[in-house]
Design an enzyme around this catalytic site. Sequence first.
Site, PDB file in Angstrom:
ATOM      1  N   HIS A 161       1.452   5.415  -1.854  1.00  0.00           N
ATOM      2  CA  HIS A 161       1.041   6.506  -2.737  1.00  0.00           C
ATOM      3  C   HIS A 161       2.290   7.099  -3.379  1.00  0.00           C
ATOM      4  O   HIS A 161       3.103   7.730  -2.691  1.00  0.00           O
ATOM      5  CB  HIS A 161       0.306   7.594  -1.949  1.00  0.00           C
ATOM      6  CG  HIS A 161      -0.923   7.075  -1.278  1.00  0.00           C
ATOM      7  ND1 HIS A 161      -2.157   7.057  -1.891  1.00  0.00           N
ATOM      8  CD2 HIS A 161      -1.105   6.493  -0.063  1.00  0.00           C
ATOM      9  CE1 HIS A 161      -3.048   6.508  -1.076  1.00  0.00           C
ATOM     10  NE2 HIS A 161      -2.435   6.152   0.036  1.00  0.00           N
ATOM     11  N   HIS A 191       0.859  -1.202   0.000  1.00  0.00           N
ATOM     12  CA  HIS A 191       0.000   0.000   0.000  1.00  0.00           C
ATOM     13  C   HIS A 191       0.889   1.244   0.000  1.00  0.00           C
ATOM     14  O   HIS A 191       1.448   1.608   1.020  1.00  0.00           O
ATOM     15  CB  HIS A 191      -0.897   0.018   1.244  1.00  0.00           C
ATOM     16  CG  HIS A 191      -1.844   1.191   1.299  1.00  0.00           C
ATOM     17  ND1 HIS A 191      -3.154   1.060   1.704  1.00  0.00           N
ATOM     18  CD2 HIS A 191      -1.689   2.512   1.014  1.00  0.00           C
ATOM     19  CE1 HIS A 191      -3.760   2.231   1.656  1.00  0.00           C
ATOM     20  NE2 HIS A 191      -2.875   3.151   1.251  1.00  0.00           N
ATOM     21  N   HIS A 205     -10.488   1.314   1.794  1.00  0.00           N
ATOM     22  CA  HIS A 205     -10.306   2.340   2.823  1.00  0.00           C
ATOM     23  C   HIS A 205     -11.556   2.262   3.679  1.00  0.00           C
ATOM     24  O   HIS A 205     -12.618   2.751   3.289  1.00  0.00           O
ATOM     25  CB  HIS A 205     -10.128   3.733   2.216  1.00  0.00           C
ATOM     26  CG  HIS A 205      -9.939   4.789   3.272  1.00  0.00           C
ATOM     27  ND1 HIS A 205      -8.735   5.403   3.509  1.00  0.00           N
ATOM     28  CD2 HIS A 205     -10.808   5.274   4.197  1.00  0.00           C
ATOM     29  CE1 HIS A 205      -8.875   6.239   4.530  1.00  0.00           C
ATOM     30  NE2 HIS A 205     -10.126   6.189   4.964  1.00  0.00           N
TER      31      HIS A 205
HETATM   32  N1  LIG Z   1      -3.695   7.848   4.499  1.00  0.00           N
HETATM   33  C1  LIG Z   1      -3.827   9.140   4.323  1.00  0.00           C
HETATM   34  O1  LIG Z   1      -3.976   9.875   5.295  1.00  0.00           O
HETATM   35  N2  LIG Z   1      -3.774   9.706   3.096  1.00  0.00           N
HETATM   36  C2  LIG Z   1      -3.689   9.028   1.835  1.00  0.00           C
HETATM   37  C3  LIG Z   1      -4.986   8.424   1.391  1.00  0.00           C
HETATM   38  C4  LIG Z   1      -5.366   7.178   2.160  1.00  0.00           C
HETATM   39  O2  LIG Z   1      -4.661   6.175   2.119  1.00  0.00           O
HETATM   40  O3  LIG Z   1      -6.424   7.187   2.806  1.00  0.00           O
HETATM   41  C5  LIG Z   1      -3.214  10.018   0.780  1.00  0.00           C
HETATM   42  O4  LIG Z   1      -3.361   9.746  -0.422  1.00  0.00           O
HETATM   43  O5  LIG Z   1      -2.662  11.066   1.137  1.00  0.00           O
HETATM   44 ZN   LIG Z   2      -3.268   5.091   1.496  1.00  0.00          ZN
HETATM   45 ZN   LIG Z   3      -6.861   5.132   2.834  1.00  0.00          ZN
END
Ligand SMILES: NC(=O)N[C@@H](CC(=O)O)C(=O)O
Ligand SMILES: [Zn+2]
Ligand SMILES: [Zn+2]
Length: 347
Positions: free
Chosen positions: A15, A13, A137
Site C-alpha cells: 500500500h 502486495h 482479501h
Molecule cells: N492489511 C491491513 O491491515 N490493512 C491494509 C488493507 C489490507 O491489505 O487488508 C490497509 O490498506 O491499511
Molecule cells: Zn494489503
Molecule cells: Zn487485505
Amino acid sequence: MNELTITRPDDWHVHLRDGAALAHTCADMARYFGRVIVMPNLTPPVTTVAQAAAYRKRITAAMENAPRQFEPLMVLYLTDQTDAAEIQLAAASEFVHAVKLYPAGATTNSDAGVAQLDALYPVLAAMEEADLPLLIHGEVTDHEIDIFDREKVFIDRHLAPIAARFPGLRIVLEHITTRDAVQFVREAGKHVAATITAHHLMFNRNDMLVGGIRPHYYCLPILKRNVHQNELMEAASSGNPKFFLGTDSAPHARGAKETECGCAGVYTGHAAIEFYAEVFEQLDALDKLEGFASHFGADFYRLPRNRDTITLRKDPWQVPAELPLGESTLQPLAAGESLNWRVVAGE
Ligand SMILES: NC(=O)N[C@@H](CC(=O)O)C(=O)O
Ligand SMILES: [Zn+2]
Ligand SMILES: [Zn+2]
C-alpha cells in the site's frame, strides 16, 4: 552465513497510499525492490484503467529524484459495478497486472468493495478469459463470524467455489494467516498461489495481546495462534512456488492507530527484506529466501525474473523509532529495535 546475495526481490502486495505519503512509501520500496504490486484501496478506490494510469503517474513522479526506482504494477479494485469491458481494457493495458477483490467492509478502505460475490461471476469469467490474475482479501464480514475465523470461512464459502468454477483463473490469496489457507493453496490447482507478509511470519496474537494491547501489531487479517504462524513459516521456507513475498506494508499515521478505534495495517516497507531474512535465518532456510522473494512471484505473474542482485550482510542496525508519512509520522514495525541484516549492495 554472514552475507547473502539474491536476485533482486519484488513486493507482490503493498500500500503506497497517495499524495504527500507517496514520497516516503515509494522511497522505501525503491531502495531495492524491482517491481511492486500496488494495492488500489485509495479513497476513492482505483476502479478504472484511467484511474490506474493517473495513480501510476503520481507514483513515478514521487520517485523522480530518487537514487533508484521500482516499477509500479497497477491493480484495479473490483466493485459491484465493474464490467467485462473494463477487464478487457485492463488486460490490454501494459501496466495493469491484476484485479483486487475486497469483500465490502473487510478491511481499510473496502467500503466500495464487493457486496454480492455471485453477481460478479461474469466479470471473473472475463478475467479468466483475459488471463488477468484475481487478488483476494480473503475474509468474510458477517457479524456473527468470529474475527479469527473469517479467513477460513471465506475459503470454504467463497474461494473454493470460485477456484472450482474458474479453473483457469489465476488467483492470489493475499496475506494468508492460517493453516487452513496454507492447506487450501497447497492442494489447489497450479493457478492458485498466496502471498505471506513478514509480520505474519514473525508474530502471533500473543505478541499483540499479552501484557497489553499493541495497536501497531493490529492488521487484517488479524494475527492468529502460534500454530498458524508455524504453518506459515513452514510454507514460506518450503520452496513451494505457490508461496511468495507480499509485505502488505500498510502505513497509517500514528494518531490513526493509537486511538479508541485504530486502523488496521502494519508498516514494514522500511525493512522488508531485512525482516524476511531474519525469519528465514531463524528457520535455517536462508537458501530458500531467493525463491520466495525473487523468483516465485515473477513466475506466477508471468514476468521475467529480475536480472540483477542485492546483497544482504549481517551487520546489526537500529530501526528508527518513527518515520515520516507525508505531513504525519508513523511507527514502523520493530521501531527502536535492532535488526541483524542490512542491504549493502543493490540499493
Ligand atoms: N492489511 C491491513 O491491515 N490493512 C491494509 C488493507 C489490507 O491489505 O487488508 C490497509 O490498506 O491499511
Ligand atoms: Zn494489503
Ligand atoms: Zn487485505
